[in-house]
Design an enzyme around this catalytic site. Structure first.
Site, PDB file in Angstrom:
ATOM      1  N   GLY A 104      70.327  13.582  12.011  1.00 40.50           N
ATOM      2  CA  GLY A 104      70.270  15.031  11.800  1.00 40.50           C
ATOM      3  C   GLY A 104      71.557  15.527  11.151  1.00 40.50           C
ATOM      4  O   GLY A 104      71.536  16.232  10.130  1.00 40.50           O
ATOM      5  N   SER A 105      72.684  15.106  11.699  1.00 40.44           N
ATOM      6  CA  SER A 105      73.989  15.538  11.181  1.00 40.44           C
ATOM      7  C   SER A 105      74.201  15.052   9.754  1.00 40.44           C
ATOM      8  O   SER A 105      74.753  15.775   8.915  1.00 40.44           O
ATOM      9  CB  SER A 105      75.114  14.987  12.056  1.00 40.44           C
ATOM     10  OG  SER A 105      74.918  15.392  13.380  1.00 40.44           O
ATOM     11  N   ASP A 150      71.633   5.530  19.960  1.00 41.32           N
ATOM     12  CA  ASP A 150      70.274   5.005  19.825  1.00 41.32           C
ATOM     13  C   ASP A 150      70.130   3.839  18.843  1.00 41.32           C
ATOM     14  O   ASP A 150      69.104   3.179  18.834  1.00 41.32           O
ATOM     15  CB  ASP A 150      69.331   6.127  19.357  1.00 41.32           C
ATOM     16  CG  ASP A 150      69.213   7.244  20.384  1.00 41.32           C
ATOM     17  OD1 ASP A 150      69.352   6.948  21.582  1.00 41.32           O
ATOM     18  OD2 ASP A 150      68.982   8.400  19.987  1.00 41.32           O
ATOM     19  N   ARG A 185      61.006  -5.025  45.459  1.00 46.01           N
ATOM     20  CA  ARG A 185      60.421  -3.844  44.833  1.00 46.01           C
ATOM     21  C   ARG A 185      60.242  -3.991  43.321  1.00 46.01           C
ATOM     22  O   ARG A 185      60.832  -4.886  42.711  1.00 46.01           O
ATOM     23  CB  ARG A 185      61.334  -2.628  45.056  1.00 46.01           C
ATOM     24  CG  ARG A 185      61.124  -1.981  46.392  1.00 46.01           C
ATOM     25  CD  ARG A 185      61.986  -0.743  46.537  1.00 46.01           C
ATOM     26  NE  ARG A 185      61.756  -0.194  47.869  1.00 46.01           N
ATOM     27  CZ  ARG A 185      62.691   0.329  48.645  1.00 46.01           C
ATOM     28  NH1 ARG A 185      63.944   0.403  48.225  1.00 46.01           N
ATOM     29  NH2 ARG A 185      62.386   0.802  49.830  1.00 46.01           N
ATOM     30  N   MET A 192      67.247   5.943  27.148  1.00 44.15           N
ATOM     31  CA  MET A 192      67.196   6.876  26.025  1.00 44.15           C
ATOM     32  C   MET A 192      66.604   6.202  24.786  1.00 44.15           C
ATOM     33  O   MET A 192      66.527   4.983  24.697  1.00 44.15           O
ATOM     34  CB  MET A 192      68.582   7.439  25.737  1.00 44.15           C
ATOM     35  CG  MET A 192      68.969   8.477  26.775  1.00 44.15           C
ATOM     36  SD  MET A 192      70.466   9.346  26.345  1.00 44.15           S
ATOM     37  CE  MET A 192      70.494  10.595  27.630  1.00 44.15           C
ATOM     38  N   ARG A 277      59.604   2.127  42.216  1.00 44.49           N
ATOM     39  CA  ARG A 277      60.449   3.317  42.044  1.00 44.49           C
ATOM     40  C   ARG A 277      60.749   3.522  40.564  1.00 44.49           C
ATOM     41  O   ARG A 277      60.814   2.559  39.810  1.00 44.49           O
ATOM     42  CB  ARG A 277      61.789   3.159  42.780  1.00 44.49           C
ATOM     43  CG  ARG A 277      61.653   2.766  44.240  1.00 44.49           C
ATOM     44  CD  ARG A 277      60.974   3.859  45.031  1.00 44.49           C
ATOM     45  NE  ARG A 277      60.451   3.338  46.295  1.00 44.49           N
ATOM     46  CZ  ARG A 277      61.041   3.514  47.477  1.00 44.49           C
ATOM     47  NH1 ARG A 277      62.156   4.183  47.550  1.00 44.49           N
ATOM     48  NH2 ARG A 277      60.485   3.015  48.575  1.00 44.49           N
ATOM     49  N   GLN A 285      74.134   6.935  30.372  1.00 42.71           N
ATOM     50  CA  GLN A 285      74.069   6.040  29.206  1.00 42.71           C
ATOM     51  C   GLN A 285      74.979   6.477  28.072  1.00 42.71           C
ATOM     52  O   GLN A 285      75.296   5.699  27.183  1.00 42.71           O
ATOM     53  CB  GLN A 285      72.645   6.003  28.639  1.00 42.71           C
ATOM     54  CG  GLN A 285      71.641   5.406  29.572  1.00 42.71           C
ATOM     55  CD  GLN A 285      70.226   5.753  29.138  1.00 42.71           C
ATOM     56  OE1 GLN A 285      69.646   5.074  28.316  1.00 42.71           O
ATOM     57  NE2 GLN A 285      69.671   6.814  29.676  1.00 42.71           N
TER      58      GLN A 285
HETATM   59  P1  ADP Z   1      71.982  14.095  15.458  1.00 41.65           P
HETATM   60  O1  ADP Z   1      73.027  14.173  14.406  1.00 41.65           O
HETATM   61  O2  ADP Z   1      72.493  13.451  16.707  1.00 41.65           O
HETATM   62  O3  ADP Z   1      70.685  13.514  14.944  1.00 41.65           O
HETATM   63  P2  ADP Z   1      70.830  16.819  15.394  1.00 41.65           P
HETATM   64  O4  ADP Z   1      69.547  16.387  14.768  1.00 41.65           O
HETATM   65  O5  ADP Z   1      70.771  17.768  16.521  1.00 41.65           O
HETATM   66  O6  ADP Z   1      71.697  15.593  15.943  1.00 41.65           O
HETATM   67  O7  ADP Z   1      71.723  17.455  14.242  1.00 41.65           O
HETATM   68  C1  ADP Z   1      73.010  17.962  14.523  1.00 41.65           C
HETATM   69  C2  ADP Z   1      73.292  19.190  13.682  1.00 41.65           C
HETATM   70  O8  ADP Z   1      73.236  18.861  12.291  1.00 41.65           O
HETATM   71  C3  ADP Z   1      72.287  20.322  13.837  1.00 41.65           C
HETATM   72  O9  ADP Z   1      72.546  21.106  14.967  1.00 41.65           O
HETATM   73  C4  ADP Z   1      72.518  21.114  12.556  1.00 41.65           C
HETATM   74  O10 ADP Z   1      73.678  21.902  12.640  1.00 41.65           O
HETATM   75  C5  ADP Z   1      72.796  19.982  11.547  1.00 41.65           C
HETATM   76  N1  ADP Z   1      71.547  19.650  10.840  1.00 41.65           N
HETATM   77  C6  ADP Z   1      70.560  18.826  11.218  1.00 41.65           C
HETATM   78  N2  ADP Z   1      69.554  18.787  10.326  1.00 41.65           N
HETATM   79  C7  ADP Z   1      69.914  19.640   9.329  1.00 41.65           C
HETATM   80  C8  ADP Z   1      69.316  20.068   8.086  1.00 41.65           C
HETATM   81  N3  ADP Z   1      68.128  19.607   7.689  1.00 41.65           N
HETATM   82  N4  ADP Z   1      69.994  20.960   7.328  1.00 41.65           N
HETATM   83  C9  ADP Z   1      71.191  21.421   7.706  1.00 41.65           C
HETATM   84  N5  ADP Z   1      71.799  21.068   8.855  1.00 41.65           N
HETATM   85  C10 ADP Z   1      71.182  20.198   9.661  1.00 41.65           C
END
Ligand code: ADP
Length: 365
Positions: A104-105, A150, A185, A192, A277, A285
């Site tokens: 995402g980042s 991950d 058990r 995660m 359990r 983690q």
């Molecule tokens: P990770 O980097 O662990 O996958 P996230 O998916 O939550 O975590 O992304 C972290 C941050 O990166 C988001 O909160 C946002 O600020 C930024 N981000 C993620 N995807 C996008 C995108 N498509 N465009 C702009 N910023 C993004």
């Protein structure tokens, strides 16, 4: 002289601090100024940018999490937020960014860079920056480091933090094993990995689990419950006094229906009569000191990241620093992000073999 910004973003990972330390110190040793952007992209939007000195990162090697903070930043997902971020960056004089985070980042980083000239133009048009500033910051250099427990990024064998997290899981499963043995058990351990089964799979191998459930390789049979029971029963008949099943958060059956730890528990209890359990390992983690491997990985990749900044040109695409066959590598960031998204798409289309191949070639049969 280059002014390099470093930020950690998204879910924290052990090894992010060693990244910041290495970027600050190697950057300084190469004659750069290094700036920490606090709280991930939020620090760009709110102007939380601070010059770092050699001594500011003392002790960072052995500390888990990230001392410069991380956040999930909604404003950065909007153009207005990124416009503010660009303005703050230009005003601070920072000309390059090393982003340590998950997919995402790194997606966000790439969006930012691809929009950069448009952002610059708009800031100039609205008198938010001067003509000189606009000219001086025509390009933004971005380099990605993958910090993720991950191990869910394509184009790299291993991500920063994954080995530490795996180790923490193994310690927890070992602890569970002794009490499981005592009481004969069964334990279902949820680990995660919402979209990635690496932690579950690797922990299964490292602890000798009886059964593992992961998203990329769902059970091929409709009635996986029968297979699970026959395997667990066979192991019991061989004299085992414990049963350990490891399930990734995002585990799926062949129809893409989630397989949950509680479902597995009910099956083992009801059909095999095992006292079962559920243990959800949760945030243990993520926490704690980075393993030696992650300190080293973070350090050598961060050195590569600073070198990538120093040799970047406006024409070179943003690189992502990886590790392949024990060598530090540098490849196009966007390609890695695209391949990572393709894994999710393959799973959605039930093309599990493709997902597995993209995810972790070495685990394909
Ligand atoms: P990770 O980097 O662990 O996958 P996230 O998916 O939550 O975590 O992304 C972290 C941050 O990166 C988001 O909160 C946002 O600020 C930024 N981000 C993620 N995807 C996008 C995108 N498509 N465009 C702009 N910023 C993004």
């Amino acid at each position: 002289i280059r002014k390099i910004g470093v930020l950690t973003s998204g879910g924290d990972a052990p090894g992010m601090n060693p990244c910041v330390r290495a970027i600050v110190r190697y950057g300084i040793s190469k004659g750069c100024e290094v700036y920490a952007v606090y709280e991930g992209y939020q620090g760009l939007v709110d102007n939380g940018i601070k010059r770092m000195d050699w001594k500011d990162v003392r002790g960072f090697l052995s500390i888990g999490g990230t001392n410069i903070g991380t956040a999930r930043c909604m404003p950065f997902k909007t153009r207005e937020g990124r416009l503010q971020a660009a303005q703050n960056l230009i005003k601070s004089g920072v000309d390059s960014l090393i982003v340590c985070g998950g997919d995402g980042s790194l997606t966000g980083a790439d969006v930012f860079r691809s929009e950069w000239s448009g952002l610059n133009e708009e800031l100039l048009k609205n008198d938010r920056i001067t003509k000189e500033e606009s000219d001086a910051y025509q390009h933004l250099t971005i380099v990605g480091l993958v910090g993720s427990i991950d191990n869910d990024m394509s184009s790299t064998d291993i991500t920063i933090g994954a080995v530490t997290s795996l180790h923490r899981i193994c310690e927890a499963v070992d602890s569970i094993a002794t009490t499981a043995l005592s009481h004969s058990r069964a334990f279902v351990v949820e680990v995660m990995g919402r979209h990635c089964g690496w932690l579950a799979l690797a922990a299964g191998i490292a602890t000798g689990a009886d059964f593992v459930f992961i998203p990329e390789r769902p059970p091929t049979e409709e009635n996986w419950q029968d297979t699970l029971c026959s395997v667990a029963h066979r192991h019991r008949q061989l004299g085992k006094r414990k049963t350990v099943v490891i399930v990734a958060e995002g585990a799926l059956d062949k129809n893409l229906k989630p397989i949950k730890a509680d479902d597995i528990k009910d099956i083992l209890s009801e059909r095999l009569g095992l006292d079962t359990r559920v243990t959800t390992l949760g945030h243990t983690q993520r926490g704690g000191a980075p393993a030696a491997f992650d300190r080293i990985l973070a350090t050598i990749q961060s050195v590569e990241a600073v070198d990538a900044v120093l040799k970047s040109t406006p024409e070179t695409p943003s690189p992502m620093i990886g590790m392949n066959s024990n060598k530090v590598t540098s490849g196009p960031l966007m390609k890695a992000v695209e391949l990572t998204h393709e894994v999710a798409k393959s799973i959605g289309e039930k093309n599990f073999a493709r997902a597995m191949e993209l995810r972790d070639p070495q685990f394909v049969e």
